[in-house]
Motif scaffolding. Structure first.
Motif, PDB file in Angstrom:
ATOM      1  N   ALA A 152       0.837  -1.204   0.000  1.00  0.00           N
ATOM      2  CA  ALA A 152       0.000   0.000   0.000  1.00  0.00           C
ATOM      3  C   ALA A 152       0.867   1.247   0.000  1.00  0.00           C
ATOM      4  O   ALA A 152       1.953   1.272   0.592  1.00  0.00           O
ATOM      5  CB  ALA A 152      -0.917   0.012   1.216  1.00  0.00           C
ATOM      6  N   HIS A 153       0.353   2.277  -0.664  1.00  0.00           N
ATOM      7  CA  HIS A 153       0.991   3.591  -0.673  1.00  0.00           C
ATOM      8  C   HIS A 153      -0.027   4.585  -0.110  1.00  0.00           C
ATOM      9  O   HIS A 153      -1.184   4.603  -0.546  1.00  0.00           O
ATOM     10  CB  HIS A 153       1.407   3.979  -2.087  1.00  0.00           C
ATOM     11  N   VAL A 154       0.402   5.382   0.823  1.00  0.00           N
ATOM     12  CA  VAL A 154      -0.507   6.295   1.524  1.00  0.00           C
ATOM     13  C   VAL A 154       0.073   7.705   1.478  1.00  0.00           C
ATOM     14  O   VAL A 154       1.272   7.900   1.732  1.00  0.00           O
ATOM     15  CB  VAL A 154      -0.705   5.871   2.994  1.00  0.00           C
ATOM     16  N   GLU A 155      -0.766   8.668   1.167  1.00  0.00           N
ATOM     17  CA  GLU A 155      -0.361  10.076   1.245  1.00  0.00           C
ATOM     18  C   GLU A 155      -1.383  10.819   2.085  1.00  0.00           C
ATOM     19  O   GLU A 155      -2.595  10.674   1.872  1.00  0.00           O
ATOM     20  CB  GLU A 155      -0.244  10.713  -0.136  1.00  0.00           C
ATOM     21  N   GLY A 156      -0.891  11.603   3.038  1.00  0.00           N
ATOM     22  CA  GLY A 156      -1.769  12.338   3.935  1.00  0.00           C
ATOM     23  C   GLY A 156      -1.698  13.831   3.707  1.00  0.00           C
ATOM     24  O   GLY A 156      -0.618  14.401   3.512  1.00  0.00           O
ATOM     25  N   THR A 157      -2.867  14.475   3.741  1.00  0.00           N
ATOM     26  CA  THR A 157      -2.950  15.934   3.651  1.00  0.00           C
ATOM     27  C   THR A 157      -3.907  16.444   4.720  1.00  0.00           C
ATOM     28  O   THR A 157      -4.793  15.723   5.179  1.00  0.00           O
ATOM     29  CB  THR A 157      -3.442  16.392   2.260  1.00  0.00           C
ATOM     30  N   ALA A 158      -3.726  17.702   5.084  1.00  0.00           N
ATOM     31  CA  ALA A 158      -4.625  18.382   6.021  1.00  0.00           C
ATOM     32  C   ALA A 158      -4.858  19.786   5.496  1.00  0.00           C
ATOM     33  O   ALA A 158      -3.896  20.552   5.331  1.00  0.00           O
ATOM     34  CB  ALA A 158      -4.027  18.428   7.432  1.00  0.00           C
ATOM     35  N   GLY A 159      -6.101  20.096   5.201  1.00  0.00           N
ATOM     36  CA  GLY A 159      -6.404  21.399   4.618  1.00  0.00           C
ATOM     37  C   GLY A 159      -5.702  21.615   3.298  1.00  0.00           C
ATOM     38  O   GLY A 159      -5.376  22.751   2.933  1.00  0.00           O
ATOM     39  N   GLY A 160      -5.459  20.542   2.559  1.00  0.00           N
ATOM     40  CA  GLY A 160      -4.785  20.632   1.275  1.00  0.00           C
ATOM     41  C   GLY A 160      -3.272  20.616   1.361  1.00  0.00           C
ATOM     42  O   GLY A 160      -2.602  20.494   0.326  1.00  0.00           O
ATOM     43  N   ALA A 161      -2.698  20.727   2.558  1.00  0.00           N
ATOM     44  CA  ALA A 161      -1.250  20.758   2.726  1.00  0.00           C
ATOM     45  C   ALA A 161      -0.716  19.358   3.025  1.00  0.00           C
ATOM     46  O   ALA A 161      -1.368  18.568   3.710  1.00  0.00           O
ATOM     47  CB  ALA A 161      -0.864  21.712   3.850  1.00  0.00           C
ATOM     48  N   TYR A 162       0.477  19.082   2.531  1.00  0.00           N
ATOM     49  CA  TYR A 162       1.094  17.771   2.711  1.00  0.00           C
ATOM     50  C   TYR A 162       1.391  17.522   4.190  1.00  0.00           C
ATOM     51  O   TYR A 162       1.935  18.375   4.885  1.00  0.00           O
ATOM     52  CB  TYR A 162       2.390  17.715   1.901  1.00  0.00           C
ATOM     53  N   VAL A 163       1.031  16.320   4.657  1.00  0.00           N
ATOM     54  CA  VAL A 163       1.330  15.899   6.027  1.00  0.00           C
ATOM     55  C   VAL A 163       2.425  14.839   6.042  1.00  0.00           C
ATOM     56  O   VAL A 163       3.402  14.932   6.780  1.00  0.00           O
ATOM     57  CB  VAL A 163       0.067  15.353   6.730  1.00  0.00           C
ATOM     58  N   GLY A 164       2.272  13.816   5.208  1.00  0.00           N
ATOM     59  CA  GLY A 164       3.258  12.751   5.193  1.00  0.00           C
ATOM     60  C   GLY A 164       2.869  11.685   4.202  1.00  0.00           C
ATOM     61  O   GLY A 164       1.776  11.713   3.598  1.00  0.00           O
ATOM     62  N   SER A 165       3.764  10.712   4.007  1.00  0.00           N
ATOM     63  CA  SER A 165       3.487   9.604   3.107  1.00  0.00           C
ATOM     64  C   SER A 165       4.083   8.334   3.675  1.00  0.00           C
ATOM     65  O   SER A 165       4.955   8.369   4.555  1.00  0.00           O
ATOM     66  CB  SER A 165       4.055   9.884   1.707  1.00  0.00           C
ATOM     67  N   ALA A 166       3.611   7.207   3.165  1.00  0.00           N
ATOM     68  CA  ALA A 166       4.108   5.921   3.638  1.00  0.00           C
ATOM     69  C   ALA A 166       3.951   4.875   2.543  1.00  0.00           C
ATOM     70  O   ALA A 166       3.033   4.943   1.719  1.00  0.00           O
ATOM     71  CB  ALA A 166       3.357   5.481   4.891  1.00  0.00           C
ATOM     72  N   GLU A 167       4.860   3.924   2.555  1.00  0.00           N
ATOM     73  CA  GLU A 167       4.743   2.699   1.765  1.00  0.00           C
ATOM     74  C   GLU A 167       4.811   1.547   2.752  1.00  0.00           C
ATOM     75  O   GLU A 167       5.729   1.480   3.568  1.00  0.00           O
ATOM     76  CB  GLU A 167       5.864   2.579   0.741  1.00  0.00           C
ATOM     77  N   VAL A 168       3.838   0.657   2.681  1.00  0.00           N
ATOM     78  CA  VAL A 168       3.747  -0.434   3.649  1.00  0.00           C
ATOM     79  C   VAL A 168       3.559  -1.750   2.913  1.00  0.00           C
ATOM     80  O   VAL A 168       2.662  -1.876   2.077  1.00  0.00           O
ATOM     81  CB  VAL A 168       2.573  -0.223   4.636  1.00  0.00           C
ATOM     82  N   HIS A 169       4.399  -2.732   3.232  1.00  0.00           N
ATOM     83  CA  HIS A 169       4.220  -4.101   2.769  1.00  0.00           C
ATOM     84  C   HIS A 169       3.730  -4.901   3.972  1.00  0.00           C
ATOM     85  O   HIS A 169       4.404  -4.928   5.012  1.00  0.00           O
ATOM     86  CB  HIS A 169       5.536  -4.685   2.260  1.00  0.00           C
ATOM     87  N   TYR A 170       2.579  -5.542   3.830  1.00  0.00           N
ATOM     88  CA  TYR A 170       2.027  -6.229   4.995  1.00  0.00           C
ATOM     89  C   TYR A 170       1.292  -7.493   4.579  1.00  0.00           C
ATOM     90  O   TYR A 170       1.055  -7.743   3.399  1.00  0.00           O
ATOM     91  CB  TYR A 170       1.141  -5.295   5.813  1.00  0.00           C
ATOM     92  N   SER A 171       0.972  -8.304   5.574  1.00  0.00           N
ATOM     93  CA  SER A 171       0.320  -9.588   5.326  1.00  0.00           C
ATOM     94  C   SER A 171      -0.923  -9.705   6.183  1.00  0.00           C
ATOM     95  O   SER A 171      -1.062  -9.017   7.209  1.00  0.00           O
ATOM     96  CB  SER A 171       1.277 -10.746   5.628  1.00  0.00           C
TER      97      SER A 171
END
Length: 314
Positions: free
Chosen positions: A140-159
């Motif tokens: 999974a690839h995740v991108e977070g924003t708050a009020g349109g501004a970048y908060v953070g991102s993540a790449e997760v490999h999971y089972s």
């Protein structure tokens, strides 16, 4: 393999917007610790998950000025639990565990505001492999924003493993109801100020007789880190230990804003887990980096590179 993030609950609808059951899907017994409040499925591969960060949190707000970057990571953890159950039909009784995590957070996005912060997490699964006996491996690839501004991102490999497979993997350790109550009182704590904490209760490191070595400190009475019985040390505790070790290794205050982590094995409660730190060269923005490796019974159980933002910088 790594930490369990799922708990048995009611499955919520697979398509469209879901509210009922979202909080129950995140793997927390205390629903006040469930930050995810909504999930919108745009298609099978993409969901928009909404999380609400409280203005202050008993654990994830270590200073009056800013949240911990691991509040973002915990929100990602919860978002994936919701996403895989709602969009991909993975049963609620499957056991989820992380194998790899890369994350980064904008330190400015962690600053305390006058109101709770609404974070929009865009979750895209780029790979889903289903095994014959019911296990599923996901990326999974995740991108977070708050009020349109970048908060953070993540790449997760999971089972995700059905109970019968998980029990086979864990053997005699599989039953958390018998494993979890056995643990003794926590070992001595590192000075809270050294690891960016204000209370001994929130310290997850114990000192050793070497400057670059720490032992994970387990306090199963900590209601945020151990919300319910576990059969091994949860991944969020491992990341917090790495965060604190990285801060302790520097001579100046800094915020761990990036993690590049591989979870090799389950980290057990019944043996010391020792972390070693080593400085690396700075990243492309000149921020310091620390390599951390964790060993238990002389085998590496996880490793990570932590990137830190010194106080006063992004």
């Amino acid at each position: 393999m790594s930490h369990t993030i799922a708990e048995t609950s009611t499955i919520v609808p697979r398509q469209g917007r879901t509210r009922t059951g979202v909080k129950e899907s995140v793997g927390k017994r205390d629903l006040s610790e469930a930050f995810v409040i909504d999930c919108l499925s745009l298609c099978d591969a993409e969901q928009i998950v909404t999380a609400e960060w409280p203005r202050a949190h008993a654990f994830y707000t270590p200073t009056p000025q800013a949240h911990s970057p691991l509040l973002f990571t915990e929100s990602v953890r919860q978002a994936l639990a919701v996403s895989c159950h709602t969009a991909h039909g993975i049963p609620m009784d499957h056991r989820l565990g992380w194998e790899y995590l890369r994350s980064d957070v904008d330190a400015d996005a962690l600053r305390i505001t006058q109101r709770p912060t609404t974070v929009r997490l865009r979750v895209v699964h780029s790979a889903i492999k289903r095994r014959r006996l019911g296990s599923v491996h996901l990326v999974a690839h995740v991108e977070g924003t708050a009020g349109g501004a970048y908060v953070g991102s993540a790449e997760v490999h999971y089972s995700a493993h059905p109970g019968v497979i998980y029990d086979r993997l864990r053997g005699s350790r599989a039953d958390s109801r018998t494993v979890f109550p056995r643990f003794s009182a926590p070992t001595p704590a590192v000075s809270p100020e050294r690891v960016g904490r204000g209370s001994v209760r929130d310290v997850v490191l114990s000192p050793t007789d070497e400057a670059d070595r720490w032992q994970i400190r387990v306090d199963t009475s900590h209601s945020v880190l151990y919300d319910h019985p576990h059969d091994h040390i949860p991944g969020m505790v491992l990341l917090e230990a790495a965060s604190q070790a990285a801060q302790a290794s520097l001579d100046v205050p800094a915020t761990p804003v990036g993690f590049d982590t591989t979870f090799d094995r389950y980290v057990e409660f019944d043996a010391a887990c020792v972390l070693t730190t080593a400085p690396l060269g700075p990243d492309l923005h000149g921020r310091p980096r620390v390599r951390i490796d964790a060993h238990q019974r002389e085998r590496r159980v996880f490793g990570t590179v932590v990137t830190l933002a010194p106080a006063g910088t992004r």
